[in-house]
Design a protein around this motif. Sequence first.
Motif, PDB file in Angstrom:
ATOM      1  N   CYS A  27      61.167  79.258  -1.938  1.00 51.55           N
ATOM      2  CA  CYS A  27      60.539  80.483  -1.945  1.00 51.55           C
ATOM      3  C   CYS A  27      61.574  81.640  -2.211  1.00 51.55           C
ATOM      4  CB  CYS A  27      60.168  80.914  -1.022  1.00 51.55           C
ATOM      5  SG  CYS A  27      61.320  80.958   0.340  1.00 51.55           S
ATOM      6  N   ASP A  28      61.773  82.358  -3.056  1.00 52.55           N
ATOM      7  CA  ASP A  28      61.817  83.829  -3.651  1.00 52.55           C
ATOM      8  C   ASP A  28      62.692  84.527  -2.401  1.00 52.55           C
ATOM      9  OD1 ASP A  28      59.715  85.613  -3.168  1.00 52.55           O
ATOM     10  OD2 ASP A  28      59.650  85.685  -5.385  1.00 52.55           O
ATOM     11  N   ARG A  29      63.673  85.423  -2.586  1.00 50.31           N
ATOM     12  CA  ARG A  29      64.829  85.491  -1.811  1.00 50.31           C
ATOM     13  C   ARG A  29      63.759  86.767  -1.077  1.00 50.31           C
ATOM     14  NH1 ARG A  29      68.061  90.361  -2.351  1.00 50.31           N
ATOM     15  NH2 ARG A  29      68.935  90.816  -0.243  1.00 50.31           N
ATOM     16  N   LYS A  30      62.376  87.422  -2.437  1.00 54.36           N
ATOM     17  CA  LYS A  30      61.720  88.612  -1.825  1.00 54.36           C
ATOM     18  C   LYS A  30      61.291  87.836  -0.016  1.00 54.36           C
ATOM     19  CE  LYS A  30      59.029  92.408  -1.830  1.00 54.36           C
ATOM     20  NZ  LYS A  30      59.583  93.676  -1.823  1.00 54.36           N
ATOM     21  N   THR A  31      60.807  86.961  -0.323  1.00 52.75           N
ATOM     22  CA  THR A  31      59.878  86.106   1.144  1.00 52.75           C
ATOM     23  C   THR A  31      60.973  85.755   1.974  1.00 52.75           C
ATOM     24  OG1 THR A  31      58.484  84.556  -0.722  1.00 52.75           O
ATOM     25  CG2 THR A  31      58.510  83.465   1.704  1.00 52.75           C
ATOM     26  N   ILE A  32      62.637  85.627   1.730  1.00 50.91           N
ATOM     27  CA  ILE A  32      62.950  85.904   2.793  1.00 50.91           C
ATOM     28  C   ILE A  32      63.107  87.447   3.593  1.00 50.91           C
ATOM     29  CG2 ILE A  32      65.037  84.515   3.757  1.00 50.91           C
ATOM     30  CD1 ILE A  32      63.482  82.874   2.789  1.00 50.91           C
ATOM     31  N   ILE A  33      62.961  88.002   2.568  1.00 47.29           N
ATOM     32  CA  ILE A  33      62.929  89.648   3.157  1.00 47.29           C
ATOM     33  C   ILE A  33      61.949  89.736   4.580  1.00 47.29           C
ATOM     34  CG2 ILE A  33      62.984  91.773   1.979  1.00 47.29           C
ATOM     35  CD1 ILE A  33      65.482  91.153   0.131  1.00 47.29           C
ATOM     36  N   ASN A  34      60.671  89.399   3.781  1.00 48.37           N
ATOM     37  CA  ASN A  34      59.285  89.186   3.984  1.00 48.37           C
ATOM     38  C   ASN A  34      59.032  88.831   5.318  1.00 48.37           C
ATOM     39  OD1 ASN A  34      58.236  91.604   2.307  1.00 48.37           O
ATOM     40  ND2 ASN A  34      57.526  90.463   0.642  1.00 48.37           N
ATOM     41  N   TYR A  35      59.708  87.447   5.531  1.00 47.10           N
ATOM     42  CA  TYR A  35      59.945  87.475   7.104  1.00 47.10           C
ATOM     43  C   TYR A  35      61.037  87.588   8.218  1.00 47.10           C
ATOM     44  CZ  TYR A  35      58.159  82.181   4.466  1.00 47.10           C
ATOM     45  OH  TYR A  35      56.839  81.765   4.063  1.00 47.10           O
ATOM     46  N   GLU A  36      61.905  88.225   7.584  1.00 56.22           N
ATOM     47  CA  GLU A  36      62.939  89.036   8.379  1.00 56.22           C
ATOM     48  C   GLU A  36      62.612  90.591   8.941  1.00 56.22           C
ATOM     49  OE1 GLU A  36      67.030  88.092   6.520  1.00 56.22           O
ATOM     50  OE2 GLU A  36      66.543  86.193   6.983  1.00 56.22           O
ATOM     51  N   LEU A  37      61.827  90.894   7.921  1.00 61.80           N
ATOM     52  CA  LEU A  37      61.043  92.116   8.464  1.00 61.80           C
ATOM     53  C   LEU A  37      60.357  92.284   9.131  1.00 61.80           C
ATOM     54  CD1 LEU A  37      62.189  93.878   5.007  1.00 61.80           C
ATOM     55  CD2 LEU A  37      63.667  94.603   7.145  1.00 61.80           C
ATOM     56  N   GLY A  38      59.295  91.246   9.223  1.00 65.48           N
ATOM     57  CA  GLY A  38      57.926  91.329   9.354  1.00 65.48           C
ATOM     58  C   GLY A  38      57.238  90.994   8.794  1.00 65.48           C
ATOM     59  N   VAL A  39      57.273  91.416   7.996  1.00 68.24           N
ATOM     60  CA  VAL A  39      56.166  91.909   6.502  1.00 68.24           C
ATOM     61  C   VAL A  39      54.887  90.811   6.448  1.00 68.24           C
ATOM     62  CG1 VAL A  39      55.333  93.074   4.312  1.00 68.24           C
ATOM     63  CG2 VAL A  39      57.747  93.810   5.548  1.00 68.24           C
ATOM     64  N   SER A  40      55.982  89.991   6.454  1.00 66.90           N
ATOM     65  CA  SER A  40      54.286  88.054   6.026  1.00 66.90           C
ATOM     66  C   SER A  40      54.798  87.556   6.991  1.00 66.90           C
ATOM     67  CB  SER A  40      54.465  88.137   5.239  1.00 66.90           C
ATOM     68  OG  SER A  40      55.821  87.254   4.585  1.00 66.90           O
ATOM     69  N   ASP A  41      53.822  85.953   7.749  1.00 69.28           N
ATOM     70  CA  ASP A  41      54.299  85.501   9.301  1.00 69.28           C
ATOM     71  C   ASP A  41      54.946  84.011   8.165  1.00 69.28           C
ATOM     72  OD1 ASP A  41      53.659  86.803  10.901  1.00 69.28           O
ATOM     73  OD2 ASP A  41      51.847  86.402  10.727  1.00 69.28           O
ATOM     74  N   ILE A  42      56.028  83.608   9.134  1.00 67.87           N
ATOM     75  CA  ILE A  42      56.736  82.627   8.486  1.00 67.87           C
ATOM     76  C   ILE A  42      55.439  80.770   8.674  1.00 67.87           C
ATOM     77  CG2 ILE A  42      57.522  81.684   9.773  1.00 67.87           C
ATOM     78  CD1 ILE A  42      60.022  80.562   8.141  1.00 67.87           C
ATOM     79  N   ARG A  43      55.175  80.128   7.904  1.00 68.29           N
ATOM     80  CA  ARG A  43      54.375  79.490   7.717  1.00 68.29           C
ATOM     81  C   ARG A  43      55.638  77.807   9.093  1.00 68.29           C
ATOM     82  NH1 ARG A  43      52.061  78.655   1.609  1.00 68.29           N
ATOM     83  NH2 ARG A  43      51.176  80.368   1.311  1.00 68.29           N
ATOM     84  N   SER A  44      54.122  77.319   9.206  1.00 66.03           N
ATOM     85  CA  SER A  44      55.217  76.123  10.969  1.00 66.03           C
ATOM     86  C   SER A  44      56.164  75.675   9.888  1.00 66.03           C
ATOM     87  CB  SER A  44      54.163  75.685  11.208  1.00 66.03           C
ATOM     88  OG  SER A  44      53.513  75.152  10.348  1.00 66.03           O
ATOM     89  N   LYS A  45      55.721  74.938   8.648  1.00 70.06           N
ATOM     90  CA  LYS A  45      56.342  73.899   8.246  1.00 70.06           C
ATOM     91  C   LYS A  45      58.057  74.295   8.060  1.00 70.06           C
ATOM     92  CE  LYS A  45      56.566  70.571   4.549  1.00 70.06           C
ATOM     93  NZ  LYS A  45      55.952  69.855   3.155  1.00 70.06           N
ATOM     94  N   GLN A  46      58.068  75.633   6.665  1.00 66.51           N
ATOM     95  CA  GLN A  46      59.000  76.411   6.897  1.00 66.51           C
ATOM     96  C   GLN A  46      59.433  77.069   7.525  1.00 66.51           C
ATOM     97  OE1 GLN A  46      57.027  79.347   4.480  1.00 66.51           O
ATOM     98  NE2 GLN A  46      58.471  78.556   2.171  1.00 66.51           N
ATOM     99  N   LEU A  47      59.609  77.324   9.171  1.00 69.43           N
ATOM    100  CA  LEU A  47      60.518  77.870  10.077  1.00 69.43           C
ATOM    101  C   LEU A  47      60.259  76.123  11.391  1.00 69.43           C
ATOM    102  CD1 LEU A  47      60.319  79.246  12.517  1.00 69.43           C
ATOM    103  CD2 LEU A  47      58.647  77.983  13.669  1.00 69.43           C
ATOM    104  N   PHE A  48      59.919  75.565  10.425  1.00 67.92           N
ATOM    105  CA  PHE A  48      61.069  74.322  10.771  1.00 67.92           C
ATOM    106  C   PHE A  48      62.035  74.183  10.003  1.00 67.92           C
ATOM    107  CE2 PHE A  48      57.665  73.141  13.851  1.00 67.92           C
ATOM    108  CZ  PHE A  48      58.024  72.999  15.679  1.00 67.92           C
ATOM    109  N   MET A  49      62.331  73.942   8.649  1.00 62.69           N
ATOM    110  CA  MET A  49      62.760  73.661   8.021  1.00 62.69           C
ATOM    111  C   MET A  49      63.502  74.687   8.169  1.00 62.69           C
ATOM    112  SD  MET A  49      62.188  71.459   6.523  1.00 62.69           S
ATOM    113  CE  MET A  49      63.052  71.125   5.507  1.00 62.69           C
ATOM    114  N   TRP A  50      63.471  75.905   8.184  1.00 60.76           N
ATOM    115  CA  TRP A  50      64.334  77.742   9.126  1.00 60.76           C
ATOM    116  C   TRP A  50      65.348  77.044  10.324  1.00 60.76           C
ATOM    117  CZ3 TRP A  50      63.521  82.230   6.264  1.00 60.76           C
ATOM    118  CH2 TRP A  50      64.546  83.432   7.158  1.00 60.76           C
ATOM    119  N   LEU A  51      64.458  76.721  11.081  1.00 53.69           N
ATOM    120  CA  LEU A  51      64.764  75.623  12.540  1.00 53.69           C
ATOM    121  C   LEU A  51      66.344  74.765  11.747  1.00 53.69           C
ATOM    122  CD1 LEU A  51      62.499  76.491  15.392  1.00 53.69           C
ATOM    123  CD2 LEU A  51      64.022  77.567  14.524  1.00 53.69           C
ATOM    124  N   LEU A  52      65.623  73.913  10.618  1.00 55.30           N
ATOM    125  CA  LEU A  52      66.899  72.676  10.655  1.00 55.30           C
ATOM    126  C   LEU A  52      67.189  73.045  10.572  1.00 55.30           C
ATOM    127  CD1 LEU A  52      66.794  69.721  10.721  1.00 55.30           C
ATOM    128  CD2 LEU A  52      65.459  69.976   8.601  1.00 55.30           C
TER     129      LEU A  52
END
Length: 85
Positions: A27-52
């Motif tokens: 994805c793009d960096r803006k998406t990561i920023i939005n996840y971290e700011l709570g602007v948008s919710d991370i999808r479950s598949k991406q969340l598990f990849m993030w954890l990994l």
Amino acid sequence: MINGDDLRAMRVNARISQEAMAKKLRCDRKTIINYELGVSDIRSKQLFMWLLYCKIDSGSLLSEIKQIRDQVNSKEKPNLQDEEP
């Protein structure tokens, strides 16, 4: 629940930049920023990849979810005769 501050803390602890995490999650960096700011919710598949990528054990989380599912399934045995069509 995991929020943006948690995502950021995991990423920083793993020493992964926002740009690198964006590449890993395709994805793009803006998406990561939005996840971290709570602007948008991370999808479950991406969340598990993030954890990994952050080397967070998701096995205990999945085990707990399975226990909850098993408890619910053992308590709820639907009586098909009682259901309306």
